[in-house]
Design an enzyme around this catalytic site. Structure first.
Site, PDB file in Angstrom:
ATOM      1  N   ASP A 143       0.799  -1.226   0.000  1.00 35.27           N
ATOM      2  CA  ASP A 143       0.000   0.000   0.000  1.00 35.27           C
ATOM      3  C   ASP A 143       0.837   1.285   0.000  1.00 35.27           C
ATOM      4  OD1 ASP A 143      -1.740  -2.022   0.511  1.00 35.27           O
ATOM      5  OD2 ASP A 143      -2.611  -1.151   2.307  1.00 35.27           O
ATOM      6  N   GLN A 197       4.078   0.588   2.368  1.00 33.83           N
ATOM      7  CA  GLN A 197       4.262  -0.654   3.102  1.00 33.83           C
ATOM      8  C   GLN A 197       5.424  -1.423   2.485  1.00 33.83           C
ATOM      9  OE1 GLN A 197       1.791  -2.450   5.697  1.00 33.83           O
ATOM     10  NE2 GLN A 197       2.391  -0.349   6.091  1.00 33.83           N
ATOM     11  N   ARG A 211      -8.334  -0.572  10.976  1.00 36.02           N
ATOM     12  CA  ARG A 211      -7.037  -0.134  10.458  1.00 36.02           C
ATOM     13  C   ARG A 211      -7.157   0.922   9.351  1.00 36.02           C
ATOM     14  NH1 ARG A 211      -7.376  -5.675   9.113  1.00 36.02           N
ATOM     15  NH2 ARG A 211      -7.848  -6.122   6.911  1.00 36.02           N
ATOM     16  N   GLU A 262     -11.325  -1.830   3.795  1.00 31.97           N
ATOM     17  CA  GLU A 262      -9.949  -1.376   3.976  1.00 31.97           C
ATOM     18  C   GLU A 262      -9.725  -0.037   3.287  1.00 31.97           C
ATOM     19  OE1 GLU A 262      -7.043  -5.069   4.367  1.00 31.97           O
ATOM     20  OE2 GLU A 262      -7.814  -4.898   2.323  1.00 31.97           O
TER      21      GLU A 262
END
Length: 449
Positions: free
Chosen positions: A20, A36, A137, A192
């Site tokens: 990500d 990430q 998250r 997400e």
């Protein structure tokens, strides 16, 4: 399979696994693209934030590690998040992941930097509410139309295991208060990477819907979508809080996920996304002979036209276009392009009304538009099965086509960004050849970087 040349104009680390995009921001004259990163292996067993910086969105510096898992609350991973400049400081929000006897504990955490080089962890700012599971998250911050700041968080309800988006408010960026469950899904078990921002007095909500096997705690299928909404900042309510309806795909290709946006000093809303949706077997094979795996999409400016999201390559990318490539035109209206490179740019405009498109990029990609079916399709040769996989969308008419091919990726912008297809390619050849029917004004250029 063989090792292939690294890409020319896509952001990718020199080792490990990227996923990500995180913390996209412009700060003190630099563009920051965190991501990430597993710098140790080409898999998802470890997560920290890596960093690229640039002054001009063309020339990038790879800074390596930026935020690493070194605290009790993030020891099993510095997961995705976002950034914002507050009082001339860079505020970074991320999800700290901790596992106790294989049970996940998520915390939303804050890092503050005064210079964009040194990152001081301030600790946990949001604990998971009891209503939600620890699949809580991806905090994304945005500034309200008044003075307050807001954060949206992707979530899963604890009892019913439904995906949701939760909203928080803060007057200064450090003390956060739960406002509302902004939106919920009845069909998907997780949401997400939410992103909420305004363009032309309308809010755009980006989010990723995910099917999960809750017993095994593994994702099964996920994709990125958007909807245009109205947000009442006082109450934290959306006019449309059903995440399962009235949404549109952001990208129709094989490889696009976890998009994130920010606004720069030119007042542009710019988007990057993770350029992968490979399954485990595809990912392992793709990475086998490479030092790293995965990249980000090219940066795109996003706009609202006719009530829909449009995406176009940022203007800086056109500085990469080099000499024109001569097109070999045949008497039957076909063309052939042969190039010793595997990175090039194509622009097709003034397409004749009612004309189909049928192009082949070596034996790796096929591009097709059927005027009768009103369908645009991208076919990719699967590097495991050797079969042609297909992605498609409805398309009423085809007016222009813009294609960016890098050494192992392709991004196609249709009708000035009305629809976009992003996909990785496993190139079998050092160079590239493209053939098809010539039905408009076609220009082709090399790309230098």
């Amino acid at each position: 399979m063989k090792q292939f040349v690294r890409q020319k104009f896509h952001l990718e680390p020199n080792i490990g696994l990227l996923n990500d995009p995180n913390g996209l921001v412009q700060y003190k004259g630099l563009y920051y693209v965190f991501f990430q990163w597993n710098r140790f292996e080409k898999n998802h067993t470890y997560k920290e934030w890596g960093l690229f910086t640039s002054k001009n969105l063309i020339d990038w510096n790879f800074k390596g590690s930026a935020i690493i898992p070194d605290q009790e609350y993030d020891l099993n991973g510095v997961y995705s998040g976002s950034s914002y400049v507050i009082n001339d400081k860079l505020y970074i929000f991320y999800t700290g992941n901790r596992k106790y006897e294989n049970r996940r504990k998520s915390s939303q955490c804050l890092v503050i930097s005064k210079n964009g080089r040194n990152f001081l962890k301030k600790g946990i700012i949001i604990n998971t509410p009891t209503k939600y599971s620890e699949h809580f998250r991806d905090p994304k911050i945005f500034k309200g139309k008044e003075k307050d700041y807001f954060i949206v968080v992707g979530a899963q309800t604890a009892e019913t295991k439904q995906g949701a988006i939760v909203l928080y408010r803060s007057p200064e960026g450090e003390n956060w208060r739960y406002i509302s469950e902004l939106a919920i899904s009845q069909k998907y078990q997780m949401v997400e990477c939410p992103d909420l921002f305004s363009i032309e007095n309308k809010y755009i909500l980006l989010y990723c819907l995910q099917h999960r096997d809750n017993e095994k705690d593994i994702p099964l299928k996920s994709f990125a979508v958007y909807k245009i909404v109205d947000l009442d900042e006082a109450t934290g309510r959306l006019d449309d809080n059903n995440l399962d309806e009235n949404y549109f795909m952001i990208d129709y290709g094989f490889d696009f996920y976890a998009p994130q946006t920010f606004k720069d000093d030119k007042n542009r809303r710019i988007l990057w996304a993770w350029m992968s949706r490979m399954n485990d077997d595809e990912e392992e094979a793709f990475a086998k002979l490479q030092d790293s795996i995965h990249c980000l999409t090219i940066p795109r400016e996003i706009l609202i036209k006719n009530g829909r999201l449009y995406q176009k390559p940022i203007e800086e990318l056109y500085r990469l276009l080099a000499e024109k490539i001569e097109i070999e035109k045949q008497s039957d209206g076909q063309f052939d392009i042969v190039n010793d490179r595997h990175s090039m740019y194509l622009k097709l405009k003034d397409i004749a009304s009612g004309q189909d498109i049928d192009w082949t990029v070596k034996d790796e990609i096929k591009i097709n538009y059927s005027y009768k079916k009103k369908e645009f399709a991208l076919y990719r040769l699967n590097w495991l099965t050797n079969n042609w996989d297909k992605k498609s969308c409805d398309l009423e008419s085809l007016m222009d086509l813009e294609i960016w091919i890098d050494n192992s990726s392709i991004e196609i912008f249709i009708n000035a960004g009305e629809k976009v297809f992003s996909s990785r390619i496993y190139p079998k050849h050092q160079g590239i050849s493209i053939s098809g029917n010539l039905c408009g004004d076609l220009s082709v250029r090399n790309i230098d970087k």
